[in-house]
Scaffold this active site. Structure first.
Site, mmCIF file in Angstrom:
data_model
loop_
_atom_site.group_PDB
_atom_site.id
_atom_site.type_symbol
_atom_site.label_atom_id
_atom_site.label_comp_id
_atom_site.label_asym_id
_atom_site.label_seq_id
_atom_site.Cartn_x
_atom_site.Cartn_y
_atom_site.Cartn_z
ATOM 1 N N SER A 1 47.415 34.792 43.087
ATOM 2 C CA SER A 1 46.926 34.630 41.816
ATOM 3 C C SER A 1 47.769 34.105 40.639
ATOM 4 O O SER A 1 47.482 33.956 39.451
ATOM 5 C CB SER A 1 46.479 36.082 41.280
ATOM 6 O OG SER A 1 45.136 36.426 42.159
ATOM 7 N N SER B 1 43.613 35.230 40.214
ATOM 8 C CA SER B 1 43.089 35.711 38.952
ATOM 9 C C SER B 1 43.566 35.466 37.725
ATOM 10 O O SER B 1 42.993 35.948 36.717
ATOM 11 C CB SER B 1 42.981 37.522 39.397
ATOM 12 O OG SER B 1 44.661 37.734 39.394
ATOM 13 N N LYS C 1 48.689 38.723 30.514
ATOM 14 C CA LYS C 1 47.451 38.996 31.170
ATOM 15 C C LYS C 1 46.865 40.155 31.039
ATOM 16 O O LYS C 1 47.612 41.387 30.953
ATOM 17 C CB LYS C 1 47.886 38.611 32.461
ATOM 18 C CG LYS C 1 46.605 38.616 33.762
ATOM 19 C CD LYS C 1 47.125 38.735 35.117
ATOM 20 C CE LYS C 1 46.074 38.793 36.168
ATOM 21 N NZ LYS C 1 46.514 38.159 37.522
#
Length: 495
Positions: free
Chosen positions: A182, A158, A78
């Protein structure tokens, strides 16, 4: 072997050990899949050179017979994790051009374990969002579609890029972070597994901070076994993070027996929300029945302060974000706005932050600054902290009464279309976190497991919440649920 990118971590590891394939072949298969999937916008910084270099080194380690579980396995990282020499922007314009000179502890641990970094994954800006629509790179797109509808769907947020990449078999697994759901919400939206460990189990050092008392890194994978393998590699004490726990990391995979006889699973009545779709309610009761059939005892429980969780979260998280994001001022690194003659330092701060932060980040920074300001600190921030303590105590009381894990829905709906939740009403978007934020406020481990499809053929997930530091036990309960649910659906390739 064909379709190597479709393997999970455990299958690929076993194939590497047997000599059926090599890390180079696995990595090449993933890189090819990534290049063919630009329509998903999941990978935003591709690192094929690093990937091939690490794959070759991993093959050498495997040949020498000294390879840990993650050795040679291609994964995505990420964009919130700082990776040395590779852009680490947290999907924000304000960090344009930032290439760290250091590696986050989690990505370093994964590299030390021999895993292969394929590139950086899309996400909501500074991890603020539930749909991956606040990214400077543009929206990440789910590989799933509703029936024959061509509308693009959110992979959740997210960690939307991570969820999309794992579901579309662009990588074998990915890292995510979870501040209010998330990891678990995007996992539920994409038919993948995501675990948020206990606060302090994974180091936060080198991960761009959103809300420091809530953020935790975790794996996003294709199965519960894969989650156990990757989580073990990510965990461990780190002296560079003062909140990192000095606890031994168990062999999570060895704890996956699937035997949950005699375990007590709590069903919280407060999670039965008004307006919850019938499909979510049915999935929840079906999940309880599956665990019961596997030998667990299902008990009704009460988590009295649940209704205050969202408001408390949306005071605490923005307050911590406004403090953490104060460092982005255009002085030392990242983007600096163009200044005009006569502009001073105040104008530089104002213009840089106005240009660099997107609307959602600006909104949360303003909310956070407001609740921390003189006259409002006690009314909002301190009150929210007291509510957080009560929420934590609710869980402590339930676990003290003998409950081993808690079963809830993971999300209030299946994935929605990109653009369907308008910016005009951000509260609608915030409601996506209704089942997940309590876990962050209480610092507990939580896992999302795919458990079924809705009538439009989209994945739905269930969440299991465990006792602090008992990730092994939680993963085993999730393993039993995964086996009972038998979820094997995959998105049909359209990209």
């Amino acid at each position: 072997m064909s379709d190597l990118n479709k393997l999970g971590l455990a299958e690929a590891r076993d194939a590497l050990r047997k000599g059926d394939t090599t890390s180079v072949e696995l990595t090449e298969a993933c890189l090819k899949a990534i290049d063919a999937a630009d329509a998903l916008n999941a990978f935003v910084h591709k690192t094929p050179e690093i990937a091939m270099e690490r794959a070759k080194a991993a093959d050498e380690r495997i040949k020498a017979g000294e390879a840990p579980s993650m050795c040679g396995l291609p994964i995505g990282i990420k964009d919130l994790f700082c990776t040395k020499g590779v852009p680490s922007q947290a999907a924000s314009k304000i960090l344009e051009g930032f290439k760290p000179e250091y590696e986050s502890t989690v990505s370093q641990k994964l590299a030390d374990a021999g895993s292969v970094m394929l590139g950086k994954l899309n996400m909501d800006e500074f991890a603020m969002g539930s749909s991956n629509e606040t990214s400077v790179y543009g929206d990440a797109v789910s590989p799933w579609r509703r029936g024959n509808d061509d509308a693009q769907l959110t992979p959740g947020g997210s960690s939307g890029g991570s969820a999309s990449a794992v579901a579309a078999d662009l990588c074998l697994a990915a890292t995510g972070t979870d501040t209010g759901g998330s990891i678990r919400q995007p996992a539920a939206f994409t038919g993948t597994v995501g675990i948020k460990p206990t606060y302090g189990r994974c180091s936060r050092w080198g991960i761009v901070a959103f809300a420091s008392s809530l953020d935790q890194a975790g794996p996003m994978t294709k199965s519960v076994r894969d989650a156990a393998i990757m989580l073990e590699a990510m965990c461990g004490h780190d002296p560079k993070d003062s909140t990192s726990a000095e606890l031994a990391v168990p062999d999570f995979e060895a704890m996956l027996t699937g035997d949950i006889r005699g375990k007590k699973i709590g069903i919280p009545k407060e999670y039965r929300m008004d307006g919850m779709p019938g499909e979510i309610g049915k999935l929840w009761s079906d999940g309880a029945e599956m665990l019961k059939a596997a030998g667990a005892e299902i008990v009704d429980i009460s988590l009295t302060h649940t209704k205050y969780a969202l408001p408390a979260y949306y005071v605490i998280a923005p307050a911590e974000a406004s403090s953490n994001l104060a460092r982005y001022d255009g002085v030392r690194y990242g983007r600096r706005a163009k200044l005009e003659a006569g502009d001073g330092i105040t104008e530089m701060y104002e213009k840089t932050r106005a240009e660099g932060f997107g609307h959602e980040v600006q909104r949360r920074v303003m909310v956070g600054t407001y609740v921390l300001s003189a006259g409002f600190y006690d009314a909002y921030y301190n009150r929210a902290r007291k509510v957080r303590t009560l929420i934590k105590k609710d869980f402590e009381d339930v676990f003290a009464a003998g409950v081993d894990a808690i079963l809830t829905p993971a999300t209030p709906s299946a994935a929605f279309g990109l653009g369907e939740m308008t910016e005009a009403d951000p509260v609608q978007m915030y409601l996506n976190d209704v089942f997940t934020v309590t876990v962050n406020l209480a610092g507990l481990p939580g896992i999302a497991v795919p458990a079924g499809l809705d009538k439009q053929g989209l994945p739905l997930g269930l969440q299991l919440i465990g006792k602090p530091w008992e990730e092994g036990d939680l993963l085993n309960t999730a393993y039993a649920l995964e086996n009972a649910a038998g979820f094997v659906a995959k998105p049909q390739q359209w990209w």
